[in-house]
Design a protein around this motif. Structure first.
Motif, short mmCIF file in Angstrom:
data_model
loop_
_atom_site.label_atom_id
_atom_site.label_comp_id
_atom_site.label_asym_id
_atom_site.label_seq_id
_atom_site.Cartn_x
_atom_site.Cartn_y
_atom_site.Cartn_z
N UNK A 133 0.82 -1.22 0.00
CA UNK A 133 0.00 0.00 0.00
C UNK A 133 0.85 1.26 0.00
N UNK A 134 1.81 1.36 0.90
CA UNK A 134 2.58 2.59 1.06
C UNK A 134 3.32 2.96 -0.22
N UNK A 135 4.03 2.02 -0.79
CA UNK A 135 4.81 2.32 -1.99
C UNK A 135 3.88 2.66 -3.15
N UNK A 136 2.78 1.93 -3.27
CA UNK A 136 1.83 2.22 -4.36
C UNK A 136 1.27 3.62 -4.21
N UNK A 137 0.95 4.02 -2.99
CA UNK A 137 0.41 5.37 -2.79
C UNK A 137 1.47 6.43 -3.03
N UNK B 228 -10.65 7.25 -3.75
CA UNK B 228 -11.26 6.76 -4.99
C UNK B 228 -10.32 6.94 -6.17
N UNK B 229 -9.66 8.10 -6.25
CA UNK B 229 -8.74 8.35 -7.36
C UNK B 229 -7.55 7.39 -7.32
N UNK B 230 -7.06 7.10 -6.12
CA UNK B 230 -5.96 6.16 -5.97
C UNK B 230 -6.38 4.78 -6.45
N UNK B 231 -7.55 4.33 -6.01
CA UNK B 231 -8.03 3.01 -6.43
C UNK B 231 -8.21 2.95 -7.94
N UNK B 232 -8.76 4.00 -8.51
CA UNK B 232 -8.95 4.01 -9.96
C UNK B 232 -7.61 3.96 -10.69
N UNK B 233 -6.61 4.67 -10.17
CA UNK B 233 -5.30 4.65 -10.83
C UNK B 233 -4.72 3.23 -10.84
N UNK B 234 -4.95 2.48 -9.76
CA UNK B 234 -4.48 1.11 -9.72
C UNK B 234 -5.21 0.25 -10.75
N UNK C 164 -6.71 1.23 -13.48
CA UNK C 164 -6.31 1.64 -14.83
C UNK C 164 -4.97 1.01 -15.23
N UNK C 165 -4.12 0.77 -14.24
CA UNK C 165 -2.80 0.19 -14.51
C UNK C 165 -2.82 -1.34 -14.46
N UNK C 166 -4.02 -1.92 -14.30
CA UNK C 166 -4.11 -3.37 -14.24
C UNK C 166 -3.60 -3.96 -12.95
N UNK C 167 -3.71 -3.21 -11.90
CA UNK C 167 -3.22 -3.66 -10.61
C UNK C 167 -4.38 -3.69 -9.62
N UNK C 168 -4.21 -4.45 -8.54
CA UNK C 168 -3.09 -5.32 -8.15
C UNK C 168 -2.95 -6.53 -9.08
N UNK C 169 -1.80 -7.18 -9.03
CA UNK C 169 -1.53 -8.28 -9.95
C UNK C 169 -2.43 -9.48 -9.67
N UNK C 170 -2.78 -9.69 -8.42
CA UNK C 170 -3.64 -10.82 -8.06
C UNK C 170 -5.06 -10.56 -8.57
N UNK C 171 -5.59 -11.40 -9.46
CA UNK C 171 -6.93 -11.15 -10.04
C UNK C 171 -8.03 -11.05 -9.00
N UNK C 172 -7.98 -11.89 -7.98
CA UNK C 172 -9.04 -11.87 -6.96
C UNK C 172 -9.00 -10.57 -6.18
N UNK C 173 -7.79 -10.11 -5.83
CA UNK C 173 -7.67 -8.83 -5.11
C UNK C 173 -8.14 -7.69 -6.01
N UNK C 174 -7.80 -7.77 -7.31
CA UNK C 174 -8.21 -6.72 -8.24
C UNK C 174 -9.74 -6.68 -8.36
N UNK C 175 -10.37 -7.84 -8.39
CA UNK C 175 -11.83 -7.87 -8.46
C UNK C 175 -12.46 -7.26 -7.20
N UNK C 176 -11.87 -7.57 -6.04
CA UNK C 176 -12.40 -7.02 -4.80
C UNK C 176 -12.22 -5.50 -4.75
N UNK C 177 -11.08 -5.02 -5.24
CA UNK C 177 -10.85 -3.58 -5.30
C UNK C 177 -11.86 -2.93 -6.25
N UNK C 178 -12.13 -3.59 -7.38
CA UNK C 178 -13.08 -3.05 -8.33
C UNK C 178 -14.48 -2.96 -7.72
N UNK C 179 -14.86 -3.97 -6.97
CA UNK C 179 -16.17 -3.93 -6.31
C UNK C 179 -16.23 -2.77 -5.31
#
Length: 432
Positions: free
Chosen positions: A362-366, A384-390, A392-407
């Motif tokens: 989290x810290x480094x990504x922010x 919200x802007x931080x989450x959207x930037x992630x 947009x960049x196809x992150x996090x790499x873990x698909x399940x975590x990415x889906x949860x972030x998208x929700x």
């Protein structure tokens, strides 16, 4: 000024401890964290016991180039009335820049930044203070802030600036002795010289807080014990006048109640040991000469000049644009990192799901996000802007975590988030 006594900063994390502490005469609460119609039960109980509650604002930005926002003033007034407060307090600082006066995007600092001690800035500040005073139902007092950076070509000392502000507006002063110590370390300013120049009768109350020194820079963290050096500044102030109130601030890394009680005890001991000078006598040193009086309203062009200067500085600190001429580049980098770290801390509090999902990343990504993405709204929008930037960049790499972030993002950003993030969101949520 009303006698307040000994107080402590009320925060939800230590609400129970504050209620149990002995000898607390009053508390101070961050105004923006309160809803007048739904006050926290702890504050209601304290008020019923006769404990005074003072709302302390952090977002007016009276030192900024814009005139005060009527909505923010109305909100602060409503909190003062709901709490039955004898006064309200704010800061001598700017917190946003850009916008209409500069025909540039509005930028938010998410932090208190120093006002240049120039005649232009003083005139603008005085006019803004008068506007605020007219809108508030109780007296206003303003706090001196801690700073990591110096403005070039300043025309007044801190003591002169504060003294002239009081003379022109009649505003009260909230003197933060921890901030005076911070500015001694970071800016080479003498707290005794500042105190000697102040109109002591204007002091409404005093803040005491802790911090930490790293690589020769003092960080006013409000998350560390109060050091002896800060108590020494309090003793100096108390030798000049008996302050109407003294308050211990703590905003993070909250210690056990016993440690808070011990710090309050150290404050009481310091005050008891001080012997104020006789009325009319100078405690130490001569007061600095007063500058020439400022005009009743800001001089033509003063707001525009201040707006351009503050926007250039804030853009450098939050968007990576070149440092304005005359500033210390190394100090600007320290301040920039401090702003980004505070943004990360506050976003983690308002959106705790983000550090939970991202874990140690989290810290480094922010940090990477904040380096070129200035804050244009509040901290919730920043999350919200931080989450959207992630996304947009196809992150996090873990698909399940990415889906949860998208929700998480969809629930808060609305049904139609624009651009690539919307397409990604549809793909991810279908896959779920």
């Amino acid at each position: 000024m009303k006698h307040l006594g000994i107080g402590i900063g009320w925060r939800p994390e230590i609400a129970g401890a504050v209620e149990r502490l002995d000898g607390i005469d009053w508390v101070e609460a961050v105004a923006e964290n309160l809803c007048p119609g739904h006050l926290p039960d702890s504050l209601v109980r304290l008020r019923e016991r006769g404990v005074t509650v003072v709302p302390h604002g952090v977002s007016l930005g009276l030192g900024g180039a814009d005139r005060p926002d009527p909505r923010r003033l109305a909100d602060l007034a409503a909190r003062a009335e709901a709490l039955g407060s004898p006064l309200v307090t704010e800061h001598i600082a700017f917190v946003r820049a850009g916008g209409e006066l500069t025909a540039s995007p509005r930028l938010e600092a998410g932090h208190l930044l120093p006002v240049p001690r120039t005649r232009d800035a003083l005139r603008v500040l005085c006019e803004n203070v008068r506007i605020a005073q007219d809108a508030l139902p109780v007296p206003l007092a303003l706090e001196n802030i801690a700073a990591l950076i110096d403005w070039p070509d300043e025309e007044l000392t801190e003591g002169q600036f504060l003294s002239e502000l009081v003379e022109r507006t009649g505003v009260g002063l909230l003197i933060d002795v921890a901030n005076l110590h911070t500015n001694r370390v970071n800016r080479g300013e003498d707290p005794a010289g500042v105190l000697a120049a102040l109109p002591l009768e204007a002091i409404a109350y005093v803040h005491v807080a802790g911090g930490v020194e790293r690589d020769g820079v003092w960080h006013d963290t409000h998350a560390h014990p109060v050091p002896e050096a800060v108590l020494d500044v309090l003793a100096d102030l108390a030798s000049r006048t008996s302050p109407p109130g003294v308050l211990l601030e703590r905003d993070d890394a909250f210690p056990p109640a016993a440690e808070l009680a011990a710090e309050l005890g150290a404050i009481r001991t310091t005050l008891a040991a001080a012997e104020p000078a006789a009325p009319g006598a100078a405690a130490s040193g001569a007061a600095a000469p007063r500058p020439a009086p400022a005009e009743g309203t800001a001089a033509p062009g003063a707001r525009d000049r201040l707006a351009l200067a503050q926007a250039a500085l804030l853009s450098s600190l939050t968007a990576g644009t070149p440092a304005p001429s005359g500033f210390d580049g190394r100090r600007l980098r320290v301040q920039s990192r401090a702003l980004a770290a505070k943004r990360a801390d506050v976003v983690a509090k308002v959106a705790p799901e983000l550090p939970r999902l991202l874990g140690d990343a989290y810290r480094e990504a922010f940090r990477v996000y904040a380096k070129s993405r200035p804050m244009h709204g509040g901290y919730r929008q920043d999350a919200l802007d931080f989450a959207r930037s992630l996304l947009d960049a196809g992150r996090p790499a873990d698909p399940e975590v990415r889906r949860e972030l998208a929700r998480w993002w969809k629930e808060r950003a609305g049904p139609r988030p624009p651009g690539r993030a919307a397409r990604l969101l549809r793909t991810l949520t279908r896959a779920a």
